[in-house]
Scaffold this motif. Structure first.
Motif, PDB file in Angstrom:
ATOM      1  N   GLN A   3      17.684 -15.338  -2.218  1.00 42.54           N
ATOM      2  CA  GLN A   3      16.406 -15.500  -1.531  1.00 42.54           C
ATOM      3  C   GLN A   3      16.063 -14.219  -0.784  1.00 42.54           C
ATOM      4  N   LEU A   4      14.824 -13.765  -0.946  1.00 43.25           N
ATOM      5  CA  LEU A   4      14.338 -12.552  -0.305  1.00 43.25           C
ATOM      6  C   LEU A   4      13.347 -12.922   0.784  1.00 43.25           C
ATOM      7  N   ILE A   5      13.150 -12.027   1.735  1.00 48.24           N
ATOM      8  CA  ILE A   5      12.105 -12.214   2.735  1.00 48.24           C
ATOM      9  C   ILE A   5      11.153 -11.034   2.655  1.00 48.24           C
ATOM     10  N   PHE A   6       9.868 -11.358   2.661  1.00 48.70           N
ATOM     11  CA  PHE A   6       8.799 -10.361   2.690  1.00 48.70           C
ATOM     12  C   PHE A   6       7.999 -10.615   3.962  1.00 48.70           C
ATOM     13  N   ILE A   7       8.084  -9.702   4.896  1.00 50.58           N
ATOM     14  CA  ILE A   7       7.359  -9.799   6.156  1.00 50.58           C
ATOM     15  C   ILE A   7       6.054  -9.047   5.981  1.00 50.58           C
ATOM     16  N   ASN A   8       4.946  -9.729   6.108  1.00 51.13           N
ATOM     17  CA  ASN A   8       3.630  -9.116   5.924  1.00 51.13           C
ATOM     18  C   ASN A   8       3.056  -8.751   7.281  1.00 51.13           C
ATOM     19  N   LEU A   9       2.664  -7.488   7.437  1.00 54.14           N
ATOM     20  CA  LEU A   9       2.101  -7.013   8.696  1.00 54.14           C
ATOM     21  C   LEU A   9       0.779  -6.299   8.460  1.00 54.14           C
ATOM     22  N   PRO A  10      -0.250  -6.641   9.237  1.00 50.37           N
ATOM     23  CA  PRO A  10      -1.497  -5.883   9.144  1.00 50.37           C
ATOM     24  C   PRO A  10      -1.349  -4.557   9.883  1.00 50.37           C
ATOM     25  N   VAL A  11      -1.843  -3.489   9.280  1.00 47.70           N
ATOM     26  CA  VAL A  11      -1.738  -2.168   9.906  1.00 47.70           C
ATOM     27  C   VAL A  11      -3.090  -1.458   9.862  1.00 47.70           C
ATOM     28  N   ALA A  12      -3.374  -0.709  10.908  1.00 49.82           N
ATOM     29  CA  ALA A  12      -4.651   0.000  11.012  1.00 49.82           C
ATOM     30  C   ALA A  12      -4.672   1.272  10.170  1.00 49.82           C
ATOM     31  N   ASP A  13      -3.534   1.945  10.060  1.00 52.63           N
ATOM     32  CA  ASP A  13      -3.456   3.211   9.333  1.00 52.63           C
ATOM     33  C   ASP A  13      -2.228   3.144   8.424  1.00 52.63           C
ATOM     34  N   LEU A  14      -2.455   2.889   7.149  1.00 47.48           N
ATOM     35  CA  LEU A  14      -1.351   2.665   6.212  1.00 47.48           C
ATOM     36  C   LEU A  14      -0.408   3.859   6.137  1.00 47.48           C
ATOM     37  N   ASN A  15      -0.926   5.069   6.016  1.00 47.57           N
ATOM     38  CA  ASN A  15      -0.051   6.242   5.891  1.00 47.57           C
ATOM     39  C   ASN A  15       0.783   6.460   7.148  1.00 47.57           C
ATOM     40  N   ARG A  16       0.186   6.266   8.323  1.00 48.45           N
ATOM     41  CA  ARG A  16       0.938   6.390   9.579  1.00 48.45           C
ATOM     42  C   ARG A  16       2.064   5.352   9.623  1.00 48.45           C
ATOM     43  N   SER A  17       1.760   4.138   9.186  1.00 48.68           N
ATOM     44  CA  SER A  17       2.768   3.071   9.206  1.00 48.68           C
ATOM     45  C   SER A  17       3.887   3.334   8.204  1.00 48.68           C
ATOM     46  N   ILE A  18       3.543   3.839   7.025  1.00 50.15           N
ATOM     47  CA  ILE A  18       4.582   4.195   6.042  1.00 50.15           C
ATOM     48  C   ILE A  18       5.519   5.235   6.638  1.00 50.15           C
ATOM     49  N   ALA A  19       4.961   6.269   7.252  1.00 51.04           N
ATOM     50  CA  ALA A  19       5.791   7.321   7.865  1.00 51.04           C
ATOM     51  C   ALA A  19       6.672   6.747   8.964  1.00 51.04           C
ATOM     52  N   PHE A  20       6.137   5.846   9.769  1.00 52.08           N
ATOM     53  CA  PHE A  20       6.924   5.238  10.839  1.00 52.08           C
ATOM     54  C   PHE A  20       8.099   4.447  10.266  1.00 52.08           C
ATOM     55  N   TYR A  21       7.835   3.582   9.312  1.00 51.10           N
ATOM     56  CA  TYR A  21       8.912   2.746   8.764  1.00 51.10           C
ATOM     57  C   TYR A  21       9.952   3.587   8.007  1.00 51.10           C
ATOM     58  N   GLU A  22       9.530   4.659   7.368  1.00 47.65           N
ATOM     59  CA  GLU A  22      10.512   5.562   6.755  1.00 47.65           C
ATOM     60  C   GLU A  22      11.377   6.209   7.835  1.00 47.65           C
ATOM     61  N   ALA A  23      10.790   6.533   8.973  1.00 48.38           N
ATOM     62  CA  ALA A  23      11.545   7.166  10.062  1.00 48.38           C
ATOM     63  C   ALA A  23      12.603   6.241  10.660  1.00 48.38           C
ATOM     64  N   VAL A  24      12.394   4.927  10.568  1.00 52.30           N
ATOM     65  CA  VAL A  24      13.403   4.002  11.096  1.00 52.30           C
ATOM     66  C   VAL A  24      14.307   3.447   9.992  1.00 52.30           C
ATOM     67  N   GLY A  25      14.277   4.084   8.808  1.00 46.89           N
ATOM     68  CA  GLY A  25      15.262   3.783   7.776  1.00 46.89           C
ATOM     69  C   GLY A  25      14.772   3.013   6.565  1.00 46.89           C
ATOM     70  N   ALA A  26      13.514   2.637   6.500  1.00 47.89           N
ATOM     71  CA  ALA A  26      13.008   1.922   5.326  1.00 47.89           C
ATOM     72  C   ALA A  26      12.684   2.900   4.204  1.00 47.89           C
ATOM     73  N   THR A  27      12.689   2.394   2.997  1.00 56.85           N
ATOM     74  CA  THR A  27      12.255   3.193   1.846  1.00 56.85           C
ATOM     75  C   THR A  27      11.080   2.491   1.186  1.00 56.85           C
ATOM     76  N   LYS A  28      10.151   3.278   0.707  1.00 55.11           N
ATOM     77  CA  LYS A  28       8.951   2.725   0.075  1.00 55.11           C
ATOM     78  C   LYS A  28       9.240   2.392  -1.377  1.00 55.11           C
TER      79      LYS A  28
END
Length: 148
Positions: A3-28
């Motif tokens: 079983q997987l979990i997908f957490i859906n979050l609304p974001v105002a600036d997609l590119n800024r959010s991608i950079a943030f989540y990559e900085a805390v260890g996520a991969t796109k």
């Protein structure tokens, strides 16, 4: 299938959010990403779907709350050590998030801090002493669970 979990979050600036989540260890994951959404992989089973506001509105008619002013949920991820908790909070702050929007908690056997992403979504990060976990509920009963 696991079983997987997908957490859906609304974001105002997609590119800024991608950079943030990559900085805390996520991969796109480009297979599930486009110019309206990005799938950020935190682990084999945890994924965060960053959705532009327009994309979010295709899933629900409910208003997008201002996560800087209100909280609908707190998300919590475990870490392998106290140092790892501190490191991810520092990374989040350096990447444009807010370190410790909530009071840190240190119970000795359990340690937790939090950070908010650029849109205000709060992530708690915590470590628990494996020996205390293995000892079961009795190990926790001796501790007053009040933040230090």
């Amino acid at each position: 299938m696991t079983q997987l979990i997908f957490i859906n979050l609304p974001v105002a600036d997609l590119n800024r959010s991608i950079a943030f989540y990559e900085a805390v260890g996520a991969t796109k994951n480009p297979m599930f990403s486009d110019d309206t959404a990005a799938c950020m992989v935190l682990s084999d089973v945890i994924h965060v779907m960053l959705l532009t506001h327009d994309k979010w509105r295709t899933f629900t008619d409910r208003a997008i709350p201002d996560a800087h002013a209100s909280a609908q949920m707190l998300l919590c991820l475990s870490r392998d050590s106290r140092d790892a908790v501190d490191a991810v909070v520092a990374q989040a702050g350096a990447a444009g998030g807010t370190a410790d929007p909530n009071k840190p908690q240190d119970y000795g056997f359990m340690y937790g801090r939090s950070y908010a992403d650029p849109d205000g979504h709060i992530w708690e990060t915590m470590w628990m002493d494996p020996a205390a976990v293995a000892a079961g509920p009795e190990a926790f009963a001796a501790h007053e669970l009040t933040p230090v």
